[in-house]
Design an enzyme around this catalytic site. Sequence first.
Site, PDB file in Angstrom:
ATOM      1  N   LYS A 192       0.826  -1.209   0.000  1.00 21.72           N
ATOM      2  CA  LYS A 192       0.000   0.000   0.000  1.00 21.72           C
ATOM      3  C   LYS A 192       0.864   1.263   0.000  1.00 21.72           C
ATOM      4  O   LYS A 192       2.074   1.199   0.156  1.00 21.72           O
ATOM      5  CB  LYS A 192      -0.950  -0.013   1.186  1.00 21.72           C
ATOM      6  CG  LYS A 192      -1.641  -1.339   1.407  1.00 21.72           C
ATOM      7  CD  LYS A 192      -2.579  -1.764   0.275  1.00 21.72           C
ATOM      8  CE  LYS A 192      -3.050  -3.186   0.532  1.00 21.72           C
ATOM      9  NZ  LYS A 192      -4.197  -3.586  -0.237  1.00 21.72           N
TER      10      LYS A 192
HETATM   11  C1  LIG Z   1      -5.116  -4.572   0.573  1.00 22.89           C
HETATM   12  C2  LIG Z   1      -6.577  -4.358   0.516  1.00 22.89           C
HETATM   13  C3  LIG Z   1      -7.430  -4.735   1.573  1.00 22.89           C
HETATM   14  C4  LIG Z   1      -6.977  -5.567   2.746  1.00 22.89           C
HETATM   15  O1  LIG Z   1      -5.901  -5.109   3.426  1.00 22.89           O
HETATM   16  P1  LIG Z   1      -4.961  -6.134   4.245  1.00 22.89           P
HETATM   17  O2  LIG Z   1      -4.168  -5.221   5.108  1.00 22.89           O
HETATM   18  O3  LIG Z   1      -4.137  -6.873   3.254  1.00 22.89           O
HETATM   19  O4  LIG Z   1      -5.849  -7.027   5.018  1.00 22.89           O
HETATM   20  C5  LIG Z   1      -8.772  -4.410   1.479  1.00 22.89           C
HETATM   21  N1  LIG Z   1      -9.257  -3.772   0.410  1.00 22.89           N
HETATM   22  C6  LIG Z   1      -8.487  -3.418  -0.636  1.00 22.89           C
HETATM   23  C7  LIG Z   1      -9.102  -2.679  -1.777  1.00 22.89           C
HETATM   24  C8  LIG Z   1      -7.127  -3.717  -0.624  1.00 22.89           C
HETATM   25  O5  LIG Z   1      -6.374  -3.381  -1.684  1.00 22.89           O
END
Ligand SMILES: *Cc1c(COP(=O)(O)O)cnc(C)c1O
Length: 406
Positions: A192
Amino acid sequence: MQAPIPPMYPGGLRVGDEEEARVLEALHQKRLFRYYGPGEAQSQVAAFEDEFADHMNAEHALAVSSGSMALMSALAALGVGPGDEVVVPAYTWVSSAASAYALGAVPVIAEVNESLTLDAQSLEERITPRTRAIVVVHMRGAPADMNAVMEVAKRRGIPVLEDVAQACGGGYRGQRLGTIGDIGIFSFQYNKIITAGEGGAVITDSRRLHERALMFHDVAAGLRSDVQEQRRFVATTARMSELHGAVARAQLAKLDGILADMRAHRAEIVDNTSSDAAAAGVTWRRQNDAEGDTGLALIPLFADSDSAARATKALAAEGVPAHRVFSTEKPDYHMAYHWEPLIKMQTWSERTPWDLNPDAPTLDPSTCPRSWEILQRAVNIDVSPDLSPVNVEEMSIGISKVLRSV
Ligand SMILES: *Cc1c(COP(=O)(O)O)cnc(C)c1O
């Protein structure tokens, strides 16, 4: 390509002295748990929550262990439970739907449009008397059409959860993403924009929703005297550790710089390649608010699936970091098309959410033909904040060359 392109870990590659200093601070103080420790040391997680709420212009922020747990906490806060229906877009990370499913609810998939985000008209068609929440996802760094989504949601009286996992710091018409709906969630997993390796957050202006999310994420929070909510609940434990909080604080301080760099690089590449795109009949992904885009990707939409496949290969040959957004052959949990456990109604027990709501639609990919058609034409080009001027120039040349050849 002469210069190597940095891999797409925007915050991850900027981990440095600031993260180190914060983590060492926590270690030196021997305070590793957010709610207590020896001595007078302040909680890194609590400080992160304050700073995050401030940055996002929200009343409350709750740090949690992942984006997925942020989703579950937020959905539970909104009152989603067994047999309820939750509308989610056909294009999102599976967690957006799996979190509803884990709460015993039925995820109902709706179409995305050329912006690659939830289509408001399709959303409206999916709403039934059992719809308890709408999950709108700001995919690949760009805002969904929040005016249209909120108009439907308000008219039908259904709360909105914004999934901002892929667009941290982005905006929509001057508002921070995550503050337009009733509640917003973030992920700090390593891919992210900013990261603590793992982590997540829930933001809201509602004290009630904040307290419910708090109780969901900490099984003991119901014992707290500062919780005003009358009804107490137990759920799970998904607290953020102090070491993650320490990293997240340092990363948050870098967010604006990361966004500025991605936006500048993206704008330059768009400038350099738009005339070739236009000549080739290739459009960019539709923008609901170009200014709110975080700039992390450039997404051309080709005329058809075959051209997108050919262009992806050609871009790779030029050294441009590109991938096809969707193909029917390659399993990828970003597309409801490939959510096999949900499509097959598999659960951990012999019962399913449909037992309580037999009228709810099953997850059937054929109900989202438009999404698959659009997503098969889309090619994602990553725009790292750490591109050098040479990278930007070489990527632009490569993209233009491919556009001229399709
Ligand atoms: C990465 C992601 C999540 C989940 O996040 P995690 O920290 O991996 O559990 C949820 N929604 C979207 C759109 C994502 O890209």
